[in-house]
Structure formats: structure tokens, C-alpha cells
Design a protein around this motif. Sequence first.
Motif, PDB file in Angstrom:
ATOM      1  N   THR A   2      37.869  36.058  50.854  1.00  0.00           N
ATOM      2  CA  THR A   2      36.972  37.188  50.673  1.00  0.00           C
ATOM      3  C   THR A   2      37.394  38.174  49.583  1.00  0.00           C
ATOM      4  O   THR A   2      36.650  39.101  49.289  1.00  0.00           O
ATOM      5  CB  THR A   2      36.828  37.969  51.990  1.00  0.00           C
ATOM      6  N   CYS A   3      38.580  37.980  48.988  1.00  0.00           N
ATOM      7  CA  CYS A   3      39.044  38.978  48.016  1.00  0.00           C
ATOM      8  C   CYS A   3      40.048  38.375  47.023  1.00  0.00           C
ATOM      9  O   CYS A   3      40.460  37.222  47.159  1.00  0.00           O
ATOM     10  CB  CYS A   3      39.693  40.157  48.734  1.00  0.00           C
ATOM     11  N   GLY A   4      40.456  39.198  46.077  1.00  0.00           N
ATOM     12  CA  GLY A   4      41.426  38.769  45.077  1.00  0.00           C
ATOM     13  C   GLY A   4      42.771  38.398  45.671  1.00  0.00           C
ATOM     14  O   GLY A   4      43.456  37.513  45.157  1.00  0.00           O
ATOM     15  N   HIS A   5      43.168  39.065  46.748  1.00  0.00           N
ATOM     16  CA  HIS A   5      44.442  38.730  47.401  1.00  0.00           C
ATOM     17  C   HIS A   5      44.374  37.319  47.979  1.00  0.00           C
ATOM     18  O   HIS A   5      45.346  36.566  47.912  1.00  0.00           O
ATOM     19  CB  HIS A   5      44.762  39.746  48.503  1.00  0.00           C
ATOM     20  N   CYS A   6      43.243  36.963  48.532  1.00  0.00           N
ATOM     21  CA  CYS A   6      43.041  35.610  49.060  1.00  0.00           C
ATOM     22  C   CYS A   6      43.202  34.574  47.944  1.00  0.00           C
ATOM     23  O   CYS A   6      43.884  33.563  48.104  1.00  0.00           O
ATOM     24  CB  CYS A   6      41.648  35.471  49.661  1.00  0.00           C
ATOM     25  N   VAL A   7      42.558  34.856  46.819  1.00  0.00           N
ATOM     26  CA  VAL A   7      42.638  33.965  45.657  1.00  0.00           C
ATOM     27  C   VAL A   7      44.081  33.823  45.199  1.00  0.00           C
ATOM     28  O   VAL A   7      44.561  32.713  44.943  1.00  0.00           O
ATOM     29  CB  VAL A   7      41.748  34.487  44.509  1.00  0.00           C
ATOM     30  N   SER A  18      54.173  19.900  42.887  1.00  0.00           N
ATOM     31  CA  SER A  18      54.764  19.250  41.733  1.00  0.00           C
ATOM     32  C   SER A  18      53.698  18.776  40.748  1.00  0.00           C
ATOM     33  O   SER A  18      52.741  18.098  41.134  1.00  0.00           O
ATOM     34  CB  SER A  18      55.601  18.053  42.196  1.00  0.00           C
ATOM     35  N   GLY A  19      53.857  19.165  39.483  1.00  0.00           N
ATOM     36  CA  GLY A  19      52.962  18.725  38.427  1.00  0.00           C
ATOM     37  C   GLY A  19      51.795  19.653  38.145  1.00  0.00           C
ATOM     38  O   GLY A  19      51.104  19.487  37.146  1.00  0.00           O
ATOM     39  N   VAL A  20      51.548  20.630  39.016  1.00  0.00           N
ATOM     40  CA  VAL A  20      50.396  21.505  38.827  1.00  0.00           C
ATOM     41  C   VAL A  20      50.619  22.409  37.618  1.00  0.00           C
ATOM     42  O   VAL A  20      51.631  23.084  37.503  1.00  0.00           O
ATOM     43  CB  VAL A  20      50.113  22.346  40.096  1.00  0.00           C
ATOM     44  N   GLN A  21      49.664  22.376  36.702  1.00  0.00           N
ATOM     45  CA  GLN A  21      49.721  23.174  35.484  1.00  0.00           C
ATOM     46  C   GLN A  21      48.827  24.401  35.558  1.00  0.00           C
ATOM     47  O   GLN A  21      49.143  25.438  34.998  1.00  0.00           O
ATOM     48  CB  GLN A  21      49.299  22.337  34.280  1.00  0.00           C
ATOM     49  N   ASN A  22      47.683  24.262  36.241  1.00  0.00           N
ATOM     50  CA  ASN A  22      46.734  25.365  36.296  1.00  0.00           C
ATOM     51  C   ASN A  22      45.926  25.299  37.584  1.00  0.00           C
ATOM     52  O   ASN A  22      45.613  24.216  38.073  1.00  0.00           O
ATOM     53  CB  ASN A  22      45.781  25.306  35.096  1.00  0.00           C
ATOM     54  N   VAL A  23      45.603  26.478  38.109  1.00  0.00           N
ATOM     55  CA  VAL A  23      44.730  26.597  39.274  1.00  0.00           C
ATOM     56  C   VAL A  23      43.674  27.636  38.933  1.00  0.00           C
ATOM     57  O   VAL A  23      43.993  28.742  38.512  1.00  0.00           O
ATOM     58  CB  VAL A  23      45.511  27.034  40.534  1.00  0.00           C
ATOM     59  N   ASP A  24      42.417  27.275  39.110  1.00  0.00           N
ATOM     60  CA  ASP A  24      41.312  28.195  38.864  1.00  0.00           C
ATOM     61  C   ASP A  24      40.490  28.276  40.149  1.00  0.00           C
ATOM     62  O   ASP A  24      39.953  27.266  40.609  1.00  0.00           O
ATOM     63  CB  ASP A  24      40.447  27.686  37.706  1.00  0.00           C
ATOM     64  N   VAL A  25      40.415  29.462  40.739  1.00  0.00           N
ATOM     65  CA  VAL A  25      39.682  29.651  41.983  1.00  0.00           C
ATOM     66  C   VAL A  25      38.423  30.449  41.712  1.00  0.00           C
ATOM     67  O   VAL A  25      38.474  31.531  41.127  1.00  0.00           O
ATOM     68  CB  VAL A  25      40.549  30.364  43.045  1.00  0.00           C
ATOM     69  N   LEU A  26      37.289  29.902  42.139  1.00  0.00           N
ATOM     70  CA  LEU A  26      36.008  30.584  42.038  1.00  0.00           C
ATOM     71  C   LEU A  26      35.714  31.160  43.420  1.00  0.00           C
ATOM     72  O   LEU A  26      35.427  30.424  44.366  1.00  0.00           O
ATOM     73  CB  LEU A  26      34.910  29.610  41.605  1.00  0.00           C
ATOM     74  N   LEU A  27      35.827  32.471  43.539  1.00  0.00           N
ATOM     75  CA  LEU A  27      35.656  33.153  44.815  1.00  0.00           C
ATOM     76  C   LEU A  27      34.178  33.317  45.151  1.00  0.00           C
ATOM     77  O   LEU A  27      33.389  33.807  44.339  1.00  0.00           O
ATOM     78  CB  LEU A  27      36.318  34.536  44.754  1.00  0.00           C
ATOM     79  N   ASP A  28      33.806  32.889  46.335  1.00  0.00           N
ATOM     80  CA  ASP A  28      32.473  33.121  46.886  1.00  0.00           C
ATOM     81  C   ASP A  28      32.693  33.760  48.244  1.00  0.00           C
ATOM     82  O   ASP A  28      32.842  33.074  49.255  1.00  0.00           O
ATOM     83  CB  ASP A  28      31.692  31.817  47.004  1.00  0.00           C
ATOM     84  N   ALA A  29      32.748  35.088  48.273  1.00  0.00           N
ATOM     85  CA  ALA A  29      33.076  35.818  49.494  1.00  0.00           C
ATOM     86  C   ALA A  29      32.057  35.604  50.611  1.00  0.00           C
ATOM     87  O   ALA A  29      32.364  35.802  51.780  1.00  0.00           O
ATOM     88  CB  ALA A  29      33.210  37.313  49.188  1.00  0.00           C
ATOM     89  N   GLN A  30      30.859  35.178  50.275  1.00  0.00           N
ATOM     90  CA  GLN A  30      29.817  34.952  51.273  1.00  0.00           C
ATOM     91  C   GLN A  30      29.665  33.477  51.656  1.00  0.00           C
ATOM     92  O   GLN A  30      28.854  33.150  52.520  1.00  0.00           O
ATOM     93  CB  GLN A  30      28.475  35.475  50.745  1.00  0.00           C
ATOM     94  N   GLY A  31      30.433  32.601  51.010  1.00  0.00           N
ATOM     95  CA  GLY A  31      30.273  31.174  51.274  1.00  0.00           C
ATOM     96  C   GLY A  31      31.581  30.440  51.127  1.00  0.00           C
ATOM     97  O   GLY A  31      32.623  30.905  51.576  1.00  0.00           O
ATOM     98  N   ILE A  32      31.527  29.307  50.455  1.00  0.00           N
ATOM     99  CA  ILE A  32      32.707  28.458  50.276  1.00  0.00           C
ATOM    100  C   ILE A  32      33.236  28.643  48.858  1.00  0.00           C
ATOM    101  O   ILE A  32      32.523  28.415  47.883  1.00  0.00           O
ATOM    102  CB  ILE A  32      32.354  26.977  50.534  1.00  0.00           C
TER     103      ILE A  32
END
Length: 64
Positions: A2-7, A18-32
Motif C-alpha cells: 500500500t505504500c513506498g515502504h512496502c515497495v 543471487s544474480g539479481v541486478q534490478n527490481v522494479d515494483v509497480l505499486l497498485d495500492a488498491q489491487g495487485i
Amino acid sequence: MTCGHCVASVTEELKELSGVQNVDVLLDAQGISTATVTSTEKLSESSIREAIDEAGYTVEAINA
């Protein structure tokens, strides 16, 4: 999620895999919300689920 802290929590846990280079989270506080992970190694579904569970959230689906 629901918020930036969650992200930030989910991003931090996924970046520890291991191996993760980048994570991009698209926040939808009202859904998934959606996380896109870029990795130099193949990630197992169980490791992804464990990382997100550690952050306190549940995986709905994993698309490779």
C-alpha cells in the motif's frame, strides 16, 4: 502493498537473491502490485516466494 515502504521492503528482499541486478515494483495500492526482476541467473519460484514472504507479502502469480 500500500505504500513506498512496502515497495522498499519487497525490493530489498528480492535484491538479496543471487544474480539479481534490478527490481522494479509497480505499486497498485488498491489491487495487485507487480514486481519485475532482472537477474543474471535463473531464479527458482520458491526463492522468489520466500523473499516476498520474508518481506511480509504473498505472491499471487509468477510469470517467467
